[in-house]
Design a protein around this motif. Sequence first.
Motif, PDB file in Angstrom:
ATOM      1  N   UNK A  72      37.627  65.215 -31.859  1.00  0.00           N
ATOM      2  CA  UNK A  72      38.563  65.236 -30.718  1.00  0.00           C
ATOM      3  C   UNK A  72      39.969  64.833 -31.160  1.00  0.00           C
ATOM      4  N   UNK A  75      41.516  67.657 -33.122  1.00  0.00           N
ATOM      5  CA  UNK A  75      41.935  68.739 -32.227  1.00  0.00           C
ATOM      6  C   UNK A  75      43.229  68.378 -31.501  1.00  0.00           C
ATOM      7  N   UNK A  79      46.800  70.434 -31.656  1.00  0.00           N
ATOM      8  CA  UNK A  79      47.409  71.035 -30.471  1.00  0.00           C
ATOM      9  C   UNK A  79      48.816  70.491 -30.260  1.00  0.00           C
ATOM     10  N   UNK A  82      51.454  72.422 -32.156  1.00  0.00           N
ATOM     11  CA  UNK A  82      51.571  73.861 -31.867  1.00  0.00           C
ATOM     12  C   UNK A  82      50.710  74.741 -32.762  1.00  0.00           C
ATOM     13  N   UNK A  83      49.644  74.169 -33.274  1.00  0.00           N
ATOM     14  CA  UNK A  83      48.658  74.972 -34.002  1.00  0.00           C
ATOM     15  C   UNK A  83      47.612  75.415 -32.981  1.00  0.00           C
ATOM     16  N   UNK A  84      47.319  76.706 -32.948  1.00  0.00           N
ATOM     17  CA  UNK A  84      46.245  77.187 -32.074  1.00  0.00           C
ATOM     18  C   UNK A  84      44.907  76.851 -32.725  1.00  0.00           C
ATOM     19  N   UNK A  85      44.000  76.286 -31.924  1.00  0.00           N
ATOM     20  CA  UNK A  85      42.719  75.821 -32.470  1.00  0.00           C
ATOM     21  C   UNK A  85      41.585  76.673 -31.936  1.00  0.00           C
ATOM     22  N   UNK A  86      40.704  77.078 -32.842  1.00  0.00           N
ATOM     23  CA  UNK A  86      39.529  77.865 -32.432  1.00  0.00           C
ATOM     24  C   UNK A  86      38.321  77.366 -33.237  1.00  0.00           C
ATOM     25  N   UNK A  88      34.388  75.538 -33.807  1.00  0.00           N
ATOM     26  CA  UNK A  88      33.009  75.484 -33.318  1.00  0.00           C
ATOM     27  C   UNK A  88      32.611  74.010 -33.311  1.00  0.00           C
ATOM     28  N   UNK A 130      33.246  84.379 -34.125  1.00  0.00           N
ATOM     29  CA  UNK A 130      34.644  84.041 -33.816  1.00  0.00           C
ATOM     30  C   UNK A 130      35.571  84.559 -34.917  1.00  0.00           C
ATOM     31  N   UNK A 137      43.277  90.049 -35.310  1.00  0.00           N
ATOM     32  CA  UNK A 137      44.640  89.632 -34.961  1.00  0.00           C
ATOM     33  C   UNK A 137      45.391  89.043 -36.144  1.00  0.00           C
TER      34      UNK A 137
END
Lengths: 322, 145
Positions: A72, A75, A79, A82-86, A88, A130, A137
């Motif tokens: 957590x 993450x 965030x 400004x890093x996009x997080x994806x 598992x 994922x 992209x």
Amino acid sequence: MILTVTLNPTLDKFYWVDHLPLSLERVEEEIVIRALKSSTSAGGKGINVSIFLAAHGVDTVAMGFLAGHTGQIILRDLLSRDVTANFVWIEGESRTNVTILEQGKEYHPVRIHEEGPEVPHPAVDVFLRKYERMLARAGYVVLAGALPPGIPDDFYRTLVQSAKLRGVPTVLHTGGDPLVEAVQEGPYLVKPDVREELRFGDMPLRTEEEIIRAGRRAVECGVKACLISHHVTGDILITSDGVWELEAKVPLTTFKNLVGADDALVGGILVELTRGAALLDAVKYGMAAAVATAEVEEKLCLDKAAIERELDHVVIRPKGGG
Amino acid sequence: MKAHELMRRDLTAVDLDTPVTRVIYLMDQSGLTSLPVVDEEGRVVGIVSERDLIRAALPGYLDMLQSASFLPSVNQLARRLGEIAHEPIAKFMTREVVTVRPDDGDFHIADIMIRKGLKQIPVVDADGHLVGVVRRIDLLHRLKP
């Protein structure tokens, strides 16, 4: 968008101390070391690259596995940058890596690395799904860092294969068997992680000749460029077009924290490649980013002006016989 | 302020075949009260909220009564949750998803949230791919004086 994969993210904890005892085996019952200061940030090689890219305004998505309370925190830090997080989510607790830097001996940090949680097979399947989606992209994929327990040594190889099928160039920044496996698929750029072992598979990387030989073997496998550390301020770039020596003309005494330098190097290269720069220019910028990073206490130098200033100190020379 | 400046860049989402038990786990881990559901191409095709899950686990008449006081005990809820634990979330998700685009403004987002009583809205690109989520707290945090 640049996709970074960090399969074993970490919460990086840095402590700066004025003195470390020479031995921990003294007769005292306990040894108290007071930190002059400390810092905590999301880490792992790919994550560091993403943080660097986001700070340069490059769209980036970080992928991997996160777990528990530490996950957590990782993450949340990503965030906020400004890093996009994806990621598992898996059971257990993401690892914490501790680095202790003694004043005056910053080039020789003490590091304690946790192993990280075991990744269960169903989570690997979710990740691969994922990953395939994100490839559609991605302009580049960065595969970086050590593999966590539960992930087979050929996993990066699988990821390079998938990216190649979709025409997405990959940057491989790892060491050991995962590196040797993945190189067989011909990633675009390889930056071996030689912190623990000066080897590239069965090939030693101690001398200039050994480095060039190993780089050429990687190029024979279809790797476009192989960048290998020669010494603290020097790298050797091997491509099918030739061999170049990169040197940063800065005194070692200016270095304050080398931990994120390699990741800034990869990040810097990608910043320039996405701007359309030629590979040599991109590598030069990456080297400047690495030097600027080594010269600050923080894990990464995100100050573009400081990186630009270092460009004047980076020299690239073609090597004879390349 | 635009959605891309407000949004939380977290692409945590579930697939149509993700089992209910995994969705509950992910909501707990991510701290999100609802999760976008994406198709094979990563396009948002649904959303599943805590409310959807509770509704799925409760007998239909309780939803009409708007009260759980008619439940004899929480065991009934637990048993029903156990029954649907491995069902795909596609069965319980809300299919009419309200989304916004990255360039939509804060006023537009706030208006949708208030009118539709939403706690968070997925942000999607021109192809319908998830690029982030705007939560009520994101709006409040950015708009505070």
